[in-house]
Design an enzyme around this catalytic site. Structure first.
Site, PDB file in Angstrom:
ATOM      1  NE  ARG A  74       6.519 -13.200   4.949  1.00  9.56           N
ATOM      2  CZ  ARG A  74       5.452 -13.829   5.640  1.00  9.56           C
ATOM      3  NH1 ARG A  74       4.464 -14.713   4.842  1.00  9.56           N
ATOM      4  NH2 ARG A  74       5.513 -13.815   6.854  1.00  9.56           N
ATOM      5  CG  ASP A 109       6.695 -18.310 -19.388  1.00  8.58           C
ATOM      6  OD1 ASP A 109       6.645 -17.003 -19.679  1.00  8.58           O
ATOM      7  OD2 ASP A 109       7.458 -18.829 -18.715  1.00  8.58           O
TER       8      ASP A 109
END
Length: 389
Positions: free
Chosen positions: A54, A179
């Protein structure tokens, strides 16, 4: 050791005197330490030892460094999906009461998430045209924290004036997020134009083979990266090492694939523009598109995605999509095959009619993500399907 132990404790020969040609896949959830302090330090910073999946993984780190290098950033955070990257940034950098400025034409998932931020967390938002820095300045308040743009908007192809918009945001002390999924770093590198953070859906062009779901956020500033990394670890939207490994394999052919995507999309867009059943083609590579001149200055190509409006509205769009043989009706984009969808009922289904209109989408809009097949095969299939639209 007895057999029960030997089957668990497998030998791991060290690689010495040579280097693997490709990046190895580290398909492990964690790493073993000889020193407790070293383990603790590894969990406290992004450049520490590898501890747990993680937090980071060598295969994932290779992907992060590769994309950060392509984008001109200092570091990156890979995630389990494109929305994972977007939410890592939005949730990690905004708090209740903050104000966000976003461009009017946005990917449907991003727009839906912003609506959630507004409804559930008290974030306010102002939408502005992607080419109007004056509107951005006018929208700013003391509570404004982020500006959110898309290099090439999904699905109708508006190109953001990144130099002007990023400069205006910087004057105001705001963080700009771009983006860059549709352009990829092959066609545009927003950090070079003043962006602070660049996000990608790795699912699309960077992996490029319709077999991965992933995302990444690239940072121009180390302090901002470290702040986001600590939140990302707690959010848990971490990238899977096997998905990262597949993405690295796809990344190696990105430049070659983008050349073909752009060439095929240009041909299809030009022919659609001349078809009597098509009322409008949304592709910045066409002279009639509002972003044509800006795209020519800012991008190295107009991309592989286009949209077009059919005169018969939704009924015609559905008839067209039922009639194709080579073009596939499927979600996503950026793979080697050509895919299509109906944005109003799928990718942008969370938007009401007013929001759809603001984004430039009608019920007769079809999005084509043009693949790398032979262009004439694609056009023959599209032409015969238009006969039934």
């Amino acid at each position: 050791m007895r057999p029960e132990t030997r089957t668990v404790r497998l030998p791991q020969p060290p690689v010495t005197g040579s280097t693997p040609i490709t990046v190895p896949l580290y398909q492990t959830s964690g790493f073993v330490f000889d020193d407790a302090q070293a383990m603790a330090e590894g969990m406290s910073r992004p450049d520490g030892a590898f501890v747990y999946g993680r937090y980071s993984n060598p295969t994932v780190r290779s992907l992060e460094e590769a994309v950060a290098g392509l984008e001109g950033g200092v570091a990156a955070i890979a995630t389990g999906s494109g929305m994972g990257a977007i939410n890592t940034v939005l949730l990690g950098l905004l708090k209740p009461g903050d104000h966000l400025i976003a461009q009017e034409a946005l990917y449907g998932g991003t727009a839906a998430m912003i609506n959630e931020l507004v409804a559930r967390f008290g974030v306010t938002v102002t939408y502005v045209p992607e080419t109007d820095p004056a509107a951005l300045r006018a929208a700013a308040t003391p509570a404004t924290r982020l500006v959110y743009l898309e290099t090439i908007a999904n699905p109708v192809g508006q190109v953001a004036d990144l130099p002007a918009m990023c400069a205006a945001a910087r004057e105001l002390g705001l963080t700009t997020v771009v983006d860059n999924t549709f352009a990829t770093p092959v066609l545009c590198r927003p950090i070079e134009h003043g962006a602070d953070i660049v996000v990608h859906s790795l699912t699309k062009y960077i992996s490029g083979h319709t077999d991965v779901v992933g995302g990444i956020a690239v940072f121009a500033d180390d302090a901002l990266y470290r702040k986001a990394w600590h939140f990302a670890v707690e959010l848990g939207a971490s990238a899977d090492p096997f998905a990262a490994w597949l993405t690295l394999r796809g990344l190696q052919t990105l430049a070659l694939r983008m050349e073909r995507h752009c060439a095929n999309a240009q041909l299809v867009a030009e022919r659609l523009a001349d078809h009597p059943k098509v009322t409008k083609v949304h592709y910045a590579g066409l002279p009639g598109h509002a972003s044509h001149e800006l795209a020519a200055k800012l991008l190295s190509g107009s991309g592989g995605v286009l949209a077009f409006d059919l005169a018969g509205g939704r009924q015609a769009a559905e008839a067209f999509m039922r009639s194709t043989r080579l073009v596939l009706l499927a979600p996503s984009l950026g793979g080697v095959e050509t895919l299509m969808l109906h944005p109003a009922s799928t990718s942008h289904r969370a938007l009401d009619e007013a929001e759809l209109a603001r984004t430039g989408i009608s019920q007769g809009t079809v999005r084509l993500a043009v693949g790398i097949e032979h262009a004439e095969d694609l056009w023959e299939d599209i032409a015969q399907a238009l006969d039934n639209a």
